[in-house]
Design an enzyme around this catalytic site. Structure first.
Site, PDB file in Angstrom:
ATOM      1  N   GLU A  86    -121.389-118.661  41.180  1.00  0.00           N
ATOM      2  CA  GLU A  86    -120.351-116.850  39.798  1.00  0.00           C
ATOM      3  C   GLU A  86    -119.228-117.145  40.904  1.00  0.00           C
ATOM      4  O   GLU A  86    -118.896-117.918  41.231  1.00  0.00           O
ATOM      5  CB  GLU A  86    -121.727-115.276  40.244  1.00  0.00           C
ATOM      6  CG  GLU A  86    -121.761-114.540  39.284  1.00  0.00           C
ATOM      7  CD  GLU A  86    -121.122-114.336  38.241  1.00  0.00           C
ATOM      8  OE1 GLU A  86    -119.842-114.313  38.369  1.00  0.00           O
ATOM      9  OE2 GLU A  86    -121.414-114.260  37.169  1.00  0.00           O
TER      10      GLU A  86
ATOM     11  N   ARG B 109    -123.620-102.230  44.427  1.00  0.00           N
ATOM     12  CA  ARG B 109    -123.215-104.003  45.393  1.00  0.00           C
ATOM     13  C   ARG B 109    -121.696-104.277  44.684  1.00  0.00           C
ATOM     14  O   ARG B 109    -121.676-103.769  43.349  1.00  0.00           O
ATOM     15  CB  ARG B 109    -123.695-104.688  45.267  1.00  0.00           C
ATOM     16  CG  ARG B 109    -124.191-105.275  44.495  1.00  0.00           C
ATOM     17  CD  ARG B 109    -124.854-107.097  44.423  1.00  0.00           C
ATOM     18  NE  ARG B 109    -126.082-107.941  43.386  1.00  0.00           N
ATOM     19  CZ  ARG B 109    -125.268-108.952  42.571  1.00  0.00           C
ATOM     20  NH1 ARG B 109    -123.964-108.446  42.286  1.00  0.00           N
ATOM     21  NH2 ARG B 109    -126.099-109.172  41.305  1.00  0.00           N
TER      22      ARG B 109
ATOM     23  N   ASN C 238    -119.653-106.458  41.823  1.00  0.00           N
ATOM     24  CA  ASN C 238    -119.955-107.714  41.045  1.00  0.00           C
ATOM     25  C   ASN C 238    -118.597-108.939  41.056  1.00  0.00           C
ATOM     26  O   ASN C 238    -118.185-108.335  41.772  1.00  0.00           O
ATOM     27  CB  ASN C 238    -120.815-107.236  39.298  1.00  0.00           C
ATOM     28  CG  ASN C 238    -121.597-108.568  39.327  1.00  0.00           C
ATOM     29  OD1 ASN C 238    -121.710-109.324  40.095  1.00  0.00           O
ATOM     30  ND2 ASN C 238    -121.624-108.714  37.804  1.00  0.00           N
TER      31      ASN C 238
ATOM     32  N   GLU D 146    -130.445-104.986  40.814  1.00  0.00           N
ATOM     33  CA  GLU D 146    -131.063-105.606  39.495  1.00  0.00           C
ATOM     34  C   GLU D 146    -132.575-105.644  40.616  1.00  0.00           C
ATOM     35  O   GLU D 146    -132.041-106.588  41.754  1.00  0.00           O
ATOM     36  CB  GLU D 146    -131.294-106.472  39.286  1.00  0.00           C
ATOM     37  CG  GLU D 146    -129.160-106.837  38.081  1.00  0.00           C
ATOM     38  CD  GLU D 146    -128.685-108.205  38.109  1.00  0.00           C
ATOM     39  OE1 GLU D 146    -128.214-108.715  38.391  1.00  0.00           O
ATOM     40  OE2 GLU D 146    -128.434-108.299  36.452  1.00  0.00           O
TER      41      GLU D 146
ATOM     42  N   ASN E   4    -118.410-106.798  34.998  1.00  0.00           N
ATOM     43  CA  ASN E   4    -117.934-107.728  34.915  1.00  0.00           C
ATOM     44  C   ASN E   4    -117.181-108.488  34.477  1.00  0.00           C
ATOM     45  O   ASN E   4    -116.369-108.509  34.944  1.00  0.00           O
ATOM     46  CB  ASN E   4    -119.473-109.317  33.476  1.00  0.00           C
ATOM     47  CG  ASN E   4    -120.406-109.719  35.123  1.00  0.00           C
ATOM     48  OD1 ASN E   4    -119.943-110.152  35.664  1.00  0.00           O
ATOM     49  ND2 ASN E   4    -121.387-109.266  34.709  1.00  0.00           N
TER      50      ASN E   4
ATOM     51  N   ASP F 276    -120.722-112.361  30.611  1.00  0.00           N
ATOM     52  CA  ASP F 276    -120.750-112.675  31.749  1.00  0.00           C
ATOM     53  C   ASP F 276    -119.154-112.478  32.239  1.00  0.00           C
ATOM     54  O   ASP F 276    -118.758-111.616  31.600  1.00  0.00           O
ATOM     55  CB  ASP F 276    -121.967-113.384  32.830  1.00  0.00           C
ATOM     56  CG  ASP F 276    -122.004-113.067  33.935  1.00  0.00           C
ATOM     57  OD1 ASP F 276    -121.937-112.416  34.409  1.00  0.00           O
ATOM     58  OD2 ASP F 276    -123.130-113.769  34.561  1.00  0.00           O
TER      59      ASP F 276
HETATM   60  O1  LIG Z   1    -123.634-112.778  37.875  1.00  0.00           O
HETATM   61  C1  LIG Z   1    -123.478-111.053  37.565  1.00  0.00           C
HETATM   62  O2  LIG Z   1    -122.366-110.991  37.064  1.00  0.00           O
HETATM   63  C2  LIG Z   1    -124.682-110.559  37.546  1.00  0.00           C
HETATM   64  O3  LIG Z   1    -124.218-110.407  39.563  1.00  0.00           O
HETATM   65  C3  LIG Z   1    -126.002-111.768  37.636  1.00  0.00           C
HETATM   66  O4  LIG Z   1    -127.065-110.813  38.138  1.00  0.00           O
HETATM   67  C4  LIG Z   1    -125.682-111.504  35.712  1.00  0.00           C
HETATM   68  O5  LIG Z   1    -124.965-111.766  35.231  1.00  0.00           O
HETATM   69  C5  LIG Z   1    -126.554-110.229  35.054  1.00  0.00           C
HETATM   70  O6  LIG Z   1    -127.798-110.234  35.325  1.00  0.00           O
HETATM   71  C6  LIG Z   1    -126.497-110.964  33.730  1.00  0.00           C
HETATM   72  O7  LIG Z   1    -126.451-109.223  32.845  1.00  0.00           O
HETATM   73 ZN   LIG Z   2    -121.101-112.039  36.761  1.00  0.00          ZN
END
Ligand SMILES: O=C(O)[C@H](O)[C@@H](O)[C@H](O)[C@H](O)CO
Ligand SMILES: [Zn+2]
Length: 301
Positions: free
Chosen positions: A20, A103, A105, A123, A156, A206
Protein backbone atom coordinates in the site's frame (compact mmCIF):
# COMPACT_ATOMS: atom_id res chain seq x y z
CA UNK A 1 -8.01 10.13 -30.16
CA UNK A 2 -5.67 7.18 -29.84
CA UNK A 3 -4.55 5.89 -26.51
CA UNK A 4 -0.91 5.06 -26.06
CA UNK A 5 -0.35 1.41 -25.25
CA UNK A 6 0.72 0.70 -21.71
CA UNK A 7 3.36 -1.83 -20.76
CA UNK A 8 3.05 -3.56 -17.40
CA UNK A 9 5.95 -5.15 -15.61
CA UNK A 10 6.19 -6.72 -12.16
CA UNK A 11 9.31 -5.05 -10.76
CA UNK A 12 9.24 -6.60 -7.30
CA UNK A 13 8.00 -10.08 -6.64
CA UNK A 14 8.52 -10.41 -2.94
CA UNK A 15 4.82 -11.11 -2.56
CA UNK A 16 3.89 -8.61 0.08
CA UNK A 17 0.81 -9.44 2.15
CA UNK A 18 -0.82 -6.07 1.58
CA UNK A 19 1.31 -3.56 -0.30
CA UNK A 20 0.00 0.00 0.00
CA UNK A 21 0.84 3.70 -0.08
CA UNK A 22 3.38 3.87 -2.93
CA UNK A 23 5.32 7.16 -2.87
CA UNK A 24 8.11 8.17 -5.23
CA UNK A 25 11.21 9.66 -3.64
CA UNK A 26 13.01 11.52 -6.40
CA UNK A 27 16.15 12.21 -4.35
CA UNK A 28 16.93 8.49 -4.04
CA UNK A 29 15.26 7.23 -7.24
CA UNK A 30 13.23 5.01 -4.94
CA UNK A 31 9.71 3.83 -4.38
CA UNK A 32 8.54 3.81 -0.80
CA UNK A 33 5.57 1.69 0.19
CA UNK A 34 4.27 -0.28 3.15
CA UNK A 35 3.17 -3.84 3.81
CA UNK A 36 0.39 -3.14 6.30
CA UNK A 37 0.01 -6.43 8.23
CA UNK A 38 3.75 -7.18 8.05
CA UNK A 39 4.34 -3.86 9.88
CA UNK A 40 7.06 -2.91 7.43
CA UNK A 41 7.97 0.19 5.48
CA UNK A 42 9.90 -0.67 2.32
CA UNK A 43 12.15 1.37 0.07
CA UNK A 44 12.93 -0.03 -3.36
CA UNK A 45 15.88 1.55 -5.14
CA UNK A 46 14.93 1.58 -8.83
CA UNK A 47 18.57 1.70 -9.93
CA UNK A 48 20.12 -1.01 -7.75
CA UNK A 49 16.80 -2.93 -7.49
CA UNK A 50 17.50 -3.47 -3.80
CA UNK A 51 14.80 -3.25 -1.13
CA UNK A 52 15.43 -1.92 2.35
CA UNK A 53 12.91 -2.42 5.14
CA UNK A 54 12.12 -0.94 8.50
CA UNK A 55 9.82 -2.89 10.80
CA UNK A 56 7.62 -1.06 13.30
CA UNK A 57 5.52 -2.26 16.23
CA UNK A 58 2.02 -2.09 14.68
CA UNK A 59 0.37 -2.28 11.24
CA UNK A 60 1.77 0.55 9.10
CA UNK A 61 -0.74 1.83 6.58
CA UNK A 62 0.92 4.80 4.87
CA UNK A 63 4.26 6.55 4.52
CA UNK A 64 5.15 10.04 3.31
CA UNK A 65 8.22 12.18 2.78
CA UNK A 66 9.23 14.67 5.45
CA UNK A 67 10.66 18.09 4.57
CA UNK A 68 13.15 18.07 7.44
CA UNK A 69 14.45 14.64 6.43
CA UNK A 70 13.35 11.06 6.97
CA UNK A 71 9.71 10.10 6.66
CA UNK A 72 6.38 10.14 8.44
CA UNK A 73 4.12 7.10 8.67
CA UNK A 74 0.79 6.05 10.15
CA UNK A 75 1.44 3.16 12.56
CA UNK A 76 -1.51 1.62 14.36
CA UNK A 77 -3.43 4.72 15.47
CA UNK A 78 -0.31 6.88 15.65
CA UNK A 79 1.20 9.50 13.37
CA UNK A 80 4.96 8.82 13.62
CA UNK A 81 8.22 10.30 12.43
CA UNK A 82 10.42 7.63 10.91
CA UNK A 83 14.18 7.81 11.00
CA UNK A 84 15.47 5.44 8.37
CA UNK A 85 19.07 5.34 9.56
CA UNK A 86 18.45 4.19 13.12
CA UNK A 87 15.09 2.54 12.27
CA UNK A 88 13.29 4.47 15.00
CA UNK A 89 9.68 5.66 14.99
CA UNK A 90 8.82 8.63 17.22
CA UNK A 91 5.15 9.25 18.01
CA UNK A 92 3.92 12.69 16.93
CA UNK A 93 0.21 12.20 17.78
CA UNK A 94 -2.32 9.46 18.55
CA UNK A 95 -5.97 9.25 17.38
CA UNK A 96 -9.01 7.07 18.17
CA UNK A 97 -7.79 6.39 21.72
CA UNK A 98 -11.26 5.12 22.68
CA UNK A 99 -11.35 2.62 19.77
CA UNK A 100 -9.01 -0.22 20.61
CA UNK A 101 -9.80 -2.18 17.45
CA UNK A 102 -9.04 0.71 15.09
CA UNK A 103 -5.99 1.44 12.98
CA UNK A 104 -5.06 4.03 10.44
CA UNK A 105 -5.43 3.20 6.76
CA UNK A 106 -4.35 5.26 3.73
CA UNK A 107 -2.69 8.66 4.16
CA UNK A 108 -1.12 11.41 2.04
CA UNK A 109 0.34 14.89 2.52
CA UNK A 110 -1.57 17.93 1.20
CA UNK A 111 0.04 20.73 -0.84
CA UNK A 112 0.58 22.76 2.38
CA UNK A 113 2.42 19.95 4.13
CA UNK A 114 -0.37 18.56 6.34
CA UNK A 115 -0.49 14.75 6.66
CA UNK A 116 -4.03 13.50 6.03
CA UNK A 117 -4.98 9.95 7.04
CA UNK A 118 -8.13 8.11 8.00
CA UNK A 119 -8.88 5.19 10.26
CA UNK A 120 -10.95 1.99 10.13
CA UNK A 121 -11.79 -0.96 12.34
CA UNK A 122 -9.31 -3.82 11.92
CA UNK A 123 -10.57 -6.32 9.33
CA UNK A 124 -11.28 -9.98 10.09
CA UNK A 125 -11.00 -10.62 6.34
CA UNK A 126 -10.59 -8.16 3.44
CA UNK A 127 -13.50 -5.68 3.57
CA UNK A 128 -15.05 -7.54 6.54
CA UNK A 129 -15.08 -5.28 9.58
CA UNK A 130 -17.22 -3.39 12.02
CA UNK A 131 -18.80 -0.59 9.99
CA UNK A 132 -18.59 3.19 10.53
CA UNK A 133 -15.77 3.08 13.08
CA UNK A 134 -13.33 5.24 11.13
CA UNK A 135 -12.63 8.96 10.94
CA UNK A 136 -10.56 11.27 8.76
CA UNK A 137 -7.78 13.32 10.38
CA UNK A 138 -4.85 15.50 9.49
CA UNK A 139 -1.61 16.16 11.29
CA UNK A 140 -0.63 19.81 10.96
CA UNK A 141 3.03 20.89 10.72
CA UNK A 142 2.88 21.96 14.41
CA UNK A 143 1.86 18.34 15.27
CA UNK A 144 -1.71 19.16 16.31
CA UNK A 145 -4.41 16.93 14.83
CA UNK A 146 -7.74 17.98 13.33
CA UNK A 147 -10.65 15.64 12.83
CA UNK A 148 -12.87 16.16 9.78
CA UNK A 149 -15.64 13.58 10.11
CA UNK A 150 -16.43 10.13 11.49
CA UNK A 151 -18.72 7.28 10.36
CA UNK A 152 -16.11 6.04 7.88
CA UNK A 153 -16.02 2.35 6.90
CA UNK A 154 -12.62 2.00 5.19
CA UNK A 155 -10.79 5.30 4.85
CA UNK A 156 -8.78 5.05 1.66
CA UNK A 157 -7.43 6.95 -1.37
CA UNK A 158 -6.95 10.69 -1.26
CA UNK A 159 -5.44 13.50 -3.31
CA UNK A 160 -5.88 17.18 -4.18
CA UNK A 161 -6.75 18.94 -7.43
CA UNK A 162 -3.93 20.71 -9.25
CA UNK A 163 -5.27 24.14 -8.20
CA UNK A 164 -5.52 22.84 -4.58
CA UNK A 165 -9.20 23.81 -4.40
CA UNK A 166 -10.64 20.28 -4.29
CA UNK A 167 -9.90 17.35 -1.99
CA UNK A 168 -10.71 13.92 -3.43
CA UNK A 169 -11.48 11.08 -1.04
CA UNK A 170 -12.53 7.43 -1.05
CA UNK A 171 -14.40 5.57 1.68
CA UNK A 172 -14.10 2.14 0.04
CA UNK A 173 -17.41 0.65 1.08
CA UNK A 174 -19.33 3.61 -0.36
CA UNK A 175 -18.09 2.47 -3.80
CA UNK A 176 -17.74 6.14 -4.65
CA UNK A 177 -15.00 8.66 -5.32
CA UNK A 178 -15.98 11.85 -3.51
CA UNK A 179 -14.88 15.47 -3.75
CA UNK A 180 -14.88 18.32 -1.21
CA UNK A 181 -14.14 22.00 -1.63
CA UNK A 182 -10.70 22.55 -0.12
CA UNK A 183 -9.31 25.58 1.66
CA UNK A 184 -5.55 25.23 1.46
CA UNK A 185 -4.96 28.08 3.92
CA UNK A 186 -6.90 26.49 6.76
CA UNK A 187 -7.01 22.84 5.70
CA UNK A 188 -10.83 22.88 5.95
CA UNK A 189 -13.08 20.78 3.74
CA UNK A 190 -16.74 21.34 2.81
CA UNK A 191 -19.50 20.47 0.34
CA UNK A 192 -19.05 16.70 -0.03
CA UNK A 193 -20.31 15.18 -3.29
CA UNK A 194 -19.71 12.06 -5.36
CA UNK A 195 -17.77 12.43 -8.61
CA UNK A 196 -17.77 8.77 -9.67
CA UNK A 197 -19.66 5.64 -8.65
CA UNK A 198 -17.83 2.40 -9.30
CA UNK A 199 -19.32 -0.15 -11.65
CA UNK A 200 -19.86 -3.63 -10.33
CA UNK A 201 -16.90 -5.23 -12.11
CA UNK A 202 -14.64 -2.45 -10.88
CA UNK A 203 -15.19 -3.77 -7.35
CA UNK A 204 -13.79 -1.80 -4.39
CA UNK A 205 -12.13 1.61 -4.82
CA UNK A 206 -8.85 1.74 -2.88
CA UNK A 207 -5.80 4.01 -3.36
CA UNK A 208 -5.82 7.00 -5.71
CA UNK A 209 -3.58 9.62 -7.32
CA UNK A 210 -3.94 12.58 -9.66
CA UNK A 211 -2.12 13.17 -12.98
CA UNK A 212 -0.88 16.40 -14.62
CA UNK A 213 -4.17 16.73 -16.51
CA UNK A 214 -6.14 16.72 -13.25
CA UNK A 215 -7.61 13.28 -13.88
CA UNK A 216 -7.82 10.69 -11.09
CA UNK A 217 -6.33 7.20 -11.14
CA UNK A 218 -8.01 4.74 -8.78
CA UNK A 219 -6.74 1.27 -7.92
CA UNK A 220 -9.61 -1.21 -7.77
CA UNK A 221 -9.26 -3.83 -5.04
CA UNK A 222 -10.53 -7.21 -6.34
CA UNK A 223 -10.94 -5.48 -9.71
CA UNK A 224 -7.37 -6.09 -10.97
CA UNK A 225 -7.13 -2.69 -12.59
CA UNK A 226 -6.50 1.00 -12.29
CA UNK A 227 -9.09 3.31 -13.79
CA UNK A 228 -8.65 6.89 -14.96
CA UNK A 229 -11.53 9.21 -14.15
CA UNK A 230 -12.50 12.72 -15.16
CA UNK A 231 -13.80 14.23 -11.90
CA UNK A 232 -15.46 17.07 -13.82
CA UNK A 233 -17.65 14.94 -16.07
CA UNK A 234 -17.88 11.87 -13.85
CA UNK A 235 -16.77 9.70 -16.77
CA UNK A 236 -14.26 6.90 -16.80
CA UNK A 237 -11.64 7.67 -19.43
CA UNK A 238 -9.54 4.55 -19.32
CA UNK A 239 -9.10 1.10 -17.75
CA UNK A 240 -5.69 -0.53 -17.38
CA UNK A 241 -5.85 -4.16 -16.27
CA UNK A 242 -3.15 -5.83 -14.21
CA UNK A 243 -2.27 -9.54 -13.84
CA UNK A 244 -3.42 -9.61 -10.19
CA UNK A 245 -6.88 -8.89 -8.76
CA UNK A 246 -5.98 -7.27 -5.46
CA UNK A 247 -4.60 -4.00 -6.81
CA UNK A 248 -4.45 -1.65 -3.83
CA UNK A 249 -2.93 1.72 -4.74
CA UNK A 250 -1.03 3.71 -7.37
CA UNK A 251 1.37 6.63 -7.72
CA UNK A 252 3.45 8.21 -10.43
CA UNK A 253 7.22 8.07 -10.29
CA UNK A 254 10.37 7.45 -12.25
CA UNK A 255 11.83 9.90 -14.76
CA UNK A 256 9.68 13.05 -14.79
CA UNK A 257 6.92 11.05 -13.06
CA UNK A 258 6.17 9.34 -16.37
CA UNK A 259 5.78 5.85 -14.86
CA UNK A 260 3.00 4.55 -12.68
CA UNK A 261 3.65 2.20 -9.76
CA UNK A 262 0.88 -0.07 -8.50
CA UNK A 263 0.90 -2.01 -5.23
CA UNK A 264 -1.04 -5.24 -4.66
CA UNK A 265 -2.01 -7.71 -1.95
CA UNK A 266 -2.05 -11.46 -1.48
CA UNK A 267 -3.79 -11.61 1.90
CA UNK A 268 -7.30 -12.97 1.49
CA UNK A 269 -6.48 -15.06 -1.58
CA UNK A 270 -7.06 -18.80 -1.57
CA UNK A 271 -4.36 -21.30 -2.66
CA UNK A 272 -5.91 -21.65 -6.11
CA UNK A 273 -5.92 -17.91 -6.67
CA UNK A 274 -2.31 -17.71 -5.57
CA UNK A 275 -1.37 -20.41 -8.09
CA UNK A 276 -3.14 -18.51 -10.86
CA UNK A 277 -1.64 -15.19 -9.82
CA UNK A 278 1.95 -15.83 -8.77
CA UNK A 279 2.63 -12.11 -8.88
CA UNK A 280 -0.04 -11.33 -6.28
CA UNK A 281 1.47 -9.04 -3.69
CA UNK A 282 4.03 -7.71 -6.18
CA UNK A 283 4.82 -4.15 -7.20
CA UNK A 284 4.03 -3.24 -10.81
CA UNK A 285 5.44 -0.55 -13.07
CA UNK A 286 3.29 0.76 -15.90
CA UNK A 287 5.04 2.66 -18.71
CA UNK A 288 3.69 4.18 -21.89
CA UNK A 289 0.57 5.65 -20.31
CA UNK A 290 1.15 8.90 -22.16
CA UNK A 291 0.43 11.06 -19.12
CA UNK A 292 2.63 12.07 -16.21
CA UNK A 293 2.04 12.56 -12.53
CA UNK A 294 3.17 15.16 -10.02
CA UNK A 295 5.74 14.90 -7.20
CA UNK A 296 4.43 13.99 -3.73
CA UNK A 297 4.21 16.80 -1.18
CA UNK A 298 6.44 16.41 1.91
CA UNK A 299 5.15 16.74 5.45
CA UNK A 300 6.14 20.21 6.66
CA UNK A 301 6.52 19.46 10.37
O1 LIG B 1 -5.23 -1.41 1.98
C1 LIG B 1 -6.29 -0.99 2.37
O2 LIG B 1 -6.78 0.07 2.04
C2 LIG B 1 -7.01 -1.86 3.36
O3 LIG B 1 -6.25 -1.81 4.53
C3 LIG B 1 -7.06 -3.24 2.78
O4 LIG B 1 -7.32 -4.18 3.71
C4 LIG B 1 -7.94 -3.37 1.57
O5 LIG B 1 -7.65 -2.38 0.65
C5 LIG B 1 -9.40 -3.45 1.84
O6 LIG B 1 -9.72 -4.69 2.39
C6 LIG B 1 -10.23 -3.26 0.60
O7 LIG B 1 -11.48 -2.96 0.92
ZN1 LIG C 1 -5.94 1.34 0.60
Amino acid sequence: MTMSSAKIECVLRENWRCGESPVWEEASNSLLFVDIPAKTVCRWDSLSKQVQQVTVDAPVSSVALRQSGGYVATVGTKFCALNWDDQSAVVLATVDKDKKNNRFNDGKVDPAGRYFAGTMAEETAPAVLERRQGSLYSLFPDHHVEKYFDQVDISNGLDWSLDHKIFYYIDSLSYSVDAFDYDLQTGKISNRRSVYKLEKEEQIPDGMCIDVEGKLWVACYNGGRVIRLDPETGKRLRTVKLPVVKTTSCCFGGKDYSEMYVTSARDGMDPEGLLQQPEAGGIFKITGLGVKGIPPYPYAG
